[in-house]
Design a protein around this motif. Structure first.
Motif, PDB file in Angstrom:
ATOM      1  N   GLU A 259       0.850  -1.194   0.000  1.00  0.00           N
ATOM      2  CA  GLU A 259       0.000   0.000   0.000  1.00  0.00           C
ATOM      3  C   GLU A 259       0.885   1.244   0.000  1.00  0.00           C
ATOM      4  O   GLU A 259       1.891   1.315   0.702  1.00  0.00           O
ATOM      5  N   LEU A 260       0.515   2.237  -0.789  1.00  0.00           N
ATOM      6  CA  LEU A 260       1.258   3.493  -0.863  1.00  0.00           C
ATOM      7  C   LEU A 260       0.739   4.454   0.188  1.00  0.00           C
ATOM      8  O   LEU A 260      -0.457   4.775   0.220  1.00  0.00           O
ATOM      9  N   GLY A 261       1.624   4.936   1.066  1.00  0.00           N
ATOM     10  CA  GLY A 261       1.222   5.822   2.143  1.00  0.00           C
ATOM     11  C   GLY A 261       1.582   7.268   1.881  1.00  0.00           C
ATOM     12  O   GLY A 261       2.231   7.613   0.882  1.00  0.00           O
ATOM     13  N   PRO A 262       1.184   8.163   2.767  1.00  0.00           N
ATOM     14  CA  PRO A 262       1.534   9.578   2.650  1.00  0.00           C
ATOM     15  C   PRO A 262       3.045   9.778   2.637  1.00  0.00           C
ATOM     16  O   PRO A 262       3.776   9.113   3.376  1.00  0.00           O
ATOM     17  N   GLY A 263       3.510  10.679   1.781  1.00  0.00           N
ATOM     18  CA  GLY A 263       4.936  10.998   1.714  1.00  0.00           C
ATOM     19  C   GLY A 263       5.790   9.915   1.098  1.00  0.00           C
ATOM     20  O   GLY A 263       7.015   9.941   1.235  1.00  0.00           O
ATOM     21  N   GLU A 264       5.155   8.978   0.403  1.00  0.00           N
ATOM     22  CA  GLU A 264       5.894   7.859  -0.179  1.00  0.00           C
ATOM     23  C   GLU A 264       5.758   7.837  -1.700  1.00  0.00           C
ATOM     24  O   GLU A 264       4.915   8.531  -2.273  1.00  0.00           O
ATOM     25  N   ALA A 265       6.580   7.016  -2.314  1.00  0.00           N
ATOM     26  CA  ALA A 265       6.521   6.838  -3.764  1.00  0.00           C
ATOM     27  C   ALA A 265       6.797   5.384  -4.097  1.00  0.00           C
ATOM     28  O   ALA A 265       7.546   4.701  -3.391  1.00  0.00           O
ATOM     29  N   ILE A 266       6.170   4.928  -5.163  1.00  0.00           N
ATOM     30  CA  ILE A 266       6.513   3.634  -5.744  1.00  0.00           C
ATOM     31  C   ILE A 266       7.335   3.896  -6.997  1.00  0.00           C
ATOM     32  O   ILE A 266       6.934   4.686  -7.861  1.00  0.00           O
ATOM     33  N   VAL A 267       8.477   3.239  -7.081  1.00  0.00           N
ATOM     34  CA  VAL A 267       9.403   3.445  -8.185  1.00  0.00           C
ATOM     35  C   VAL A 267       9.525   2.166  -8.994  1.00  0.00           C
ATOM     36  O   VAL A 267       9.672   1.074  -8.423  1.00  0.00           O
ATOM     37  N   ALA A 268       9.452   2.308 -10.320  1.00  0.00           N
ATOM     38  CA  ALA A 268       9.777   1.198 -11.209  1.00  0.00           C
ATOM     39  C   ALA A 268      11.298   1.117 -11.291  1.00  0.00           C
ATOM     40  O   ALA A 268      11.954   2.053 -11.755  1.00  0.00           O
ATOM     41  N   VAL A 269      11.859   0.031 -10.801  1.00  0.00           N
ATOM     42  CA  VAL A 269      13.307  -0.086 -10.632  1.00  0.00           C
ATOM     43  C   VAL A 269      13.927  -0.698 -11.895  1.00  0.00           C
ATOM     44  O   VAL A 269      13.624  -1.836 -12.253  1.00  0.00           O
ATOM     45  N   MET A 270      14.794   0.049 -12.534  1.00  0.00           N
ATOM     46  CA  MET A 270      15.479  -0.460 -13.727  1.00  0.00           C
ATOM     47  C   MET A 270      16.748  -1.224 -13.362  1.00  0.00           C
ATOM     48  O   MET A 270      17.122  -2.192 -14.020  1.00  0.00           O
ATOM     49  N   ALA A 271      17.427  -0.786 -12.309  1.00  0.00           N
ATOM     50  CA  ALA A 271      18.655  -1.459 -11.877  1.00  0.00           C
ATOM     51  C   ALA A 271      18.910  -1.164 -10.413  1.00  0.00           C
ATOM     52  O   ALA A 271      18.428  -0.171  -9.862  1.00  0.00           O
ATOM     53  N   SER A 272      19.685  -2.033  -9.785  1.00  0.00           N
ATOM     54  CA  SER A 272      20.063  -1.882  -8.383  1.00  0.00           C
ATOM     55  C   SER A 272      21.512  -2.347  -8.239  1.00  0.00           C
ATOM     56  O   SER A 272      22.221  -2.501  -9.232  1.00  0.00           O
ATOM     57  N   SER A 273      21.936  -2.567  -7.010  1.00  0.00           N
ATOM     58  CA  SER A 273      23.300  -3.062  -6.790  1.00  0.00           C
ATOM     59  C   SER A 273      23.362  -3.816  -5.475  1.00  0.00           C
ATOM     60  O   SER A 273      22.436  -3.761  -4.664  1.00  0.00           O
ATOM     61  N   VAL A 274      24.482  -4.502  -5.275  1.00  0.00           N
ATOM     62  CA  VAL A 274      24.695  -5.269  -4.049  1.00  0.00           C
ATOM     63  C   VAL A 274      25.620  -4.495  -3.124  1.00  0.00           C
ATOM     64  O   VAL A 274      26.704  -4.073  -3.538  1.00  0.00           O
ATOM     65  N   ASN A 275      25.182  -4.302  -1.908  1.00  0.00           N
ATOM     66  CA  ASN A 275      26.012  -3.713  -0.866  1.00  0.00           C
ATOM     67  C   ASN A 275      26.297  -4.763   0.203  1.00  0.00           C
ATOM     68  O   ASN A 275      25.688  -5.839   0.212  1.00  0.00           O
ATOM     69  N   TYR A 276      27.190  -4.438   1.108  1.00  0.00           N
ATOM     70  CA  TYR A 276      27.522  -5.423   2.127  1.00  0.00           C
ATOM     71  C   TYR A 276      26.342  -5.696   3.050  1.00  0.00           C
ATOM     72  O   TYR A 276      26.229  -6.776   3.621  1.00  0.00           O
ATOM     73  N   ASN A 277      25.421  -4.722   3.166  1.00  0.00           N
ATOM     74  CA  ASN A 277      24.267  -5.012   4.023  1.00  0.00           C
ATOM     75  C   ASN A 277      23.368  -6.091   3.408  1.00  0.00           C
ATOM     76  O   ASN A 277      22.691  -6.820   4.139  1.00  0.00           O
ATOM     77  N   THR A 278      23.375  -6.212   2.080  1.00  0.00           N
ATOM     78  CA  THR A 278      22.650  -7.307   1.446  1.00  0.00           C
ATOM     79  C   THR A 278      23.298  -8.644   1.790  1.00  0.00           C
ATOM     80  O   THR A 278      22.621  -9.651   2.016  1.00  0.00           O
TER      81      THR A 278
END
Length: 443
Positions: free
Chosen positions: A61-80
């Motif tokens: 569900e989309l809430g106040p002050g939020e956005a839904i983004v269509a993600v074209m690319a991401s990356s791996v960080n150490y937290n992943t």
């Protein structure tokens, strides 16, 4: 989802707002019923390929002050990597605690965790109260999630008691076809970069900026000598660029001749190859070797013309921290985050206390710092350090690369983008910086 992808690839961004938000999407997740799968195993033996899954999940569900983004690319960080091996704790505990904050945050407490703390993509829909961004905007996202209902966060948002890292301590992260973010996580996508290039700097670039440049970190100035551990890695590669760009003198520590060559190509002149020097800061699991600290300090002074370092950019943690405290100059600063080799640091306090050195902590960045770090990327003053890109189906292997330090710079992941090299709008700026943009590719 195909309609959204097709509109983005055809650059019909004005049509995005009229497309329906899909009821579900593909995402990279860890599962709550598997959080004990690696119990009793050594950290190095835990395999993210076994715990990271690509599956269909419900759109939140989309809430106040939020956005839904269509993600074209991401990356791996150490937290992943941490999430995937359930260390130091399972991240489902984070989601449970966040779920208790409000009715809206209950969305995050699920039997699966959509991971990922970077993205580049297009805004699909915004919630009530969002005015700065609209459907069709090309964006990147930083990973600071804050509620800002407490006064403590209004001087530095990192001090907010409800400060979390999106995709690590919250759900609906960036390693997915869609992502849920707060609107104050969004920043403009640099137009001269492809989707995967734009997605790769966010977390590490912002972290390095706060840790090294910001007044909230080491407050680096021109002429400072800065020791940078892992200088060709995801975090260190940005610290190296910031030191060079800011008039400081980096002393780059790397672990192979190939990594030494990369930092030299970035412009660093003072390089220490740990593999060649064979430093052994620990005699065994419990005992450090001060003679090795001394040998390391002597090497630094050989390179600097007799100077000790003003700042130590410290993120390996347990393995290196004793040496870091020792080699900092009198009155110098050890600025620490991450602790990727272990969280229980040991050092000889005599070298800290009697020489008036400072240990400072740093953790990600506030919105202002992340915005400034992204601006450096957009201006072509700092460049992505993307080395390799995987399809989303192979994210487990991407995380394993990072876990085993078998990578250089950053490892990217394509989500909605069908191939590399898409999303470039400013070809003139790109051509000007193309050598630096591609410096890490294929290494």
């Amino acid at each position: 989802m195909d309609q959204i992808r097709d509109a983005i690839l055809a650059d019909q961004l004005s049509d995005i707002g009229g497309l329906p938000v899909p009821e579900s999407y593909r995402a990279v997740v860890v599962r709550k019923d598997e959080q004990n799968m690696f119990e009793g195993m050594a950290t190095r033996d835990k395999d993210p390929r076994k715990s990271l899954h690509v599956q269909e999940v419900a759109t939140p569900e989309l809430g106040p002050g939020e956005a839904i983004v269509a993600v074209m690319a991401s990356s791996v960080n150490y937290n992943t990597v941490w999430t995937s091996i359930f260390e130091p704790v399972s991240t489902f505990g984070f989601l449970e605690r966040y779920g208790r904050v409000s009715e809206l945050t209950k969305r995050h407490d699920l039997p699966y965790h959509v991971v990922g703390s970077d993205l580049a993509g297009v805004v699909l829909k915004v919630g009530p109260g969002v005015n700065k961004w609209k459907a069709g905007d090309e964006v990147v996202a930083h990973c600071l999630s804050v509620e800002l209902e407490d006064p403590a966060g209004h001087d530095d948002t990192m001090m907010d008691p409800q400060q979390r890292i999106w995709g690590f301590e919250t759900n609906f992260g960036g390693l997915a076809e869609l992502a849920l973010v707060k609107s104050n996580q969004l920043m403009p996508k640099p137009a001269h970069l492809s989707w995967e290039e734009a997605a790769s700097p966010g977390l590490v670039n912002s972290t390095a900026y706060r840790q090294l440049v910001s007044k909230n970190g080491a407050n680096m100035k021109q002429g400072d000598t800065v020791l940078i551990w892992g200088a060709s890695g995801g975090l260190g590669s940005y610290a190296t660029q910031m030191a060079l760009n800011g008039g400081a003198i980096p002393v780059c520590v790397v672990s192979s001749p190939e990594k030494a060559e990369i930092v030299r190509k970035m412009g660093a002149e003072l390089v220490i190859d740990r593999s060649a020097e064979q430093y052994r800061f620990w005699k065994d699991e419990q005992t450090q070797d001060p003679k090795e600290w001394q040998r390391f300090g002597k090497k630094i002074r050989e390179l600097t013309g007799g100077e000790d370092v003003d700042i130590v950019f410290e993120h390996p943690g347990r393995e290196t921290f004793g040496a870091s405290v020792y080699v900092a100059k009198k009155g110098g600063t050890i600025i620490t985050c991450a602790s990727t080799t272990g969280y229980l640091h040991e050092y000889d306090n005599r070298y800290l206390w009697m020489n008036l050195k400072k240990i400072l902590s740093s953790h990600f960045a506030n919105y202002k710092e992340a915005w400034e770090a992204n601006r450096l990327i957009d201006k072509g003053l700092i460049h992505p350090t993307l080395s390799k890109v995987y399809p989303m189906e192979e994210v487990g292997q991407a995380a394993l690369d990072v876990h085993r330090n078998a990578h250089q710079g950053k490892v990217g992941v394509l989500t909605l983008a069908p191939e590399e090299g898409l999303g470039v709008k400013d070809t003139e700026k790109r051509e000007k910086h193309i050598e630096a943009i591609n410096r890490f590719r294929g290494v």
